[in-house]
Design a protein around this motif. Structure first.
Motif, PDB file in Angstrom:
ATOM      1  N   GLY A  37      -9.234   7.939  -1.942  1.00 35.58           N
ATOM      2  CA  GLY A  37      -8.382   9.113  -2.067  1.00 35.58           C
ATOM      3  C   GLY A  37      -7.119   8.786  -2.810  1.00 35.58           C
ATOM      4  O   GLY A  37      -7.142   8.050  -3.776  1.00 35.58           O
ATOM      5  N   ARG A  38      -6.011   9.286  -2.315  1.00 36.31           N
ATOM      6  CA  ARG A  38      -4.736   9.168  -3.027  1.00 36.31           C
ATOM      7  C   ARG A  38      -3.895   8.015  -2.513  1.00 36.31           C
ATOM      8  O   ARG A  38      -2.810   8.208  -1.984  1.00 36.31           O
ATOM      9  CB  ARG A  38      -3.972  10.474  -2.905  1.00 36.31           C
ATOM     10  N   SER A  39      -4.404   6.834  -2.659  1.00 39.12           N
ATOM     11  CA  SER A  39      -3.678   5.618  -2.304  1.00 39.12           C
ATOM     12  C   SER A  39      -3.510   4.778  -3.550  1.00 39.12           C
ATOM     13  O   SER A  39      -4.300   4.864  -4.491  1.00 39.12           O
ATOM     14  CB  SER A  39      -4.437   4.795  -1.262  1.00 39.12           C
ATOM     15  N   TYR A  40      -2.487   3.952  -3.546  1.00 37.73           N
ATOM     16  CA  TYR A  40      -2.278   3.003  -4.623  1.00 37.73           C
ATOM     17  C   TYR A  40      -2.003   1.665  -3.977  1.00 37.73           C
ATOM     18  O   TYR A  40      -1.121   1.550  -3.127  1.00 37.73           O
ATOM     19  CB  TYR A  40      -1.103   3.419  -5.510  1.00 37.73           C
ATOM     20  N   ILE A  41      -2.765   0.656  -4.340  1.00 36.14           N
ATOM     21  CA  ILE A  41      -2.563  -0.687  -3.823  1.00 36.14           C
ATOM     22  C   ILE A  41      -2.142  -1.559  -4.981  1.00 36.14           C
ATOM     23  O   ILE A  41      -2.826  -1.625  -6.007  1.00 36.14           O
ATOM     24  CB  ILE A  41      -3.845  -1.234  -3.176  1.00 36.14           C
ATOM     25  N   TRP A  85       0.880  -1.183   0.000  1.00 37.79           N
ATOM     26  CA  TRP A  85       0.000   0.000   0.000  1.00 37.79           C
ATOM     27  C   TRP A  85       0.900   1.210   0.000  1.00 37.79           C
ATOM     28  O   TRP A  85       1.758   1.364   0.859  1.00 37.79           O
ATOM     29  CB  TRP A  85      -0.890  -0.036   1.237  1.00 37.79           C
ATOM     30  N   LEU A  86       0.745   2.068  -1.001  1.00 31.40           N
ATOM     31  CA  LEU A  86       1.526   3.293  -1.129  1.00 31.40           C
ATOM     32  C   LEU A  86       0.606   4.471  -0.846  1.00 31.40           C
ATOM     33  O   LEU A  86      -0.441   4.615  -1.482  1.00 31.40           O
ATOM     34  CB  LEU A  86       2.091   3.421  -2.543  1.00 31.40           C
ATOM     35  N   ASN A  87       0.998   5.316   0.135  1.00 33.10           N
ATOM     36  CA  ASN A  87       0.182   6.463   0.489  1.00 33.10           C
ATOM     37  C   ASN A  87       1.043   7.475   1.221  1.00 33.10           C
ATOM     38  O   ASN A  87       1.808   7.109   2.119  1.00 33.10           O
ATOM     39  CB  ASN A  87      -0.989   6.034   1.373  1.00 33.10           C
ATOM     40  N   GLY A  88       0.939   8.742   0.845  1.00 33.11           N
ATOM     41  CA  GLY A  88       1.645   9.806   1.548  1.00 33.11           C
ATOM     42  C   GLY A  88       3.153   9.651   1.545  1.00 33.11           C
ATOM     43  O   GLY A  88       3.819  10.036   2.502  1.00 33.11           O
TER      44      GLY A  88
END
Length: 83
Positions: free
Chosen positions: A56-60, A22-25
Motif C-alpha cells: 500500500g502507501r508505505s515508503y521504506i 518506515w514512513l506511513n500515514g
C-alpha cells in the motif's frame, strides 16, 4: 558492506541485514531488517518486534552506512524528522 562494481558507479550492497526508517500515514518509525526467505525481507520495530507491513502507501528507506549517502526526512515545518 558496500563496494563499487566494475563500472565504478554501481554499488553492490550486502542486503543480509540493516536499518532504516518506515514512513506511513504521516508517521516515521526507525526499523531494522534481515533477509527473509525467497528473497524477501523481515522487518522489526525499534524494540526488535516483527512488523507486518502490508502492501500500500508505505515508503521504506534502507539507510546506507556509506559516507556521503545520508537520508534526510523533513516534516511539514521543514524540521528534520529523523531526530
Amino acid at each position: 558492506m558496500c563496494s563499487h562494481a566494475d563500472d565504478g558507479l554501481t554499488l553492490d550492497y550486502d542486503l543480509s541485514f540493516g536499518g532504516g526508517v518506515w514512513l506511513n500515514g504521516g508517521r516515521l518509525w526507525h526499523i531494522t531488517w534481515t533477509q527473509g526467505t525467497d528473497s524477501t525481507f523481515v522487518f522489526y520495530d525499534a524494540d526488535g518486534r516483527p512488523l507486518s507491513i502490508c502492501a500500500g502507501r508505505s515508503y521504506i528507506a534502507m539507510v546506507s552506512s556509506v559516507t556521503g549517502q545520508e537520508l534526510t526526512v523533513l516534516d511539514s515545518a521543514g524540521q528534520n524528522a529523523l531526530n
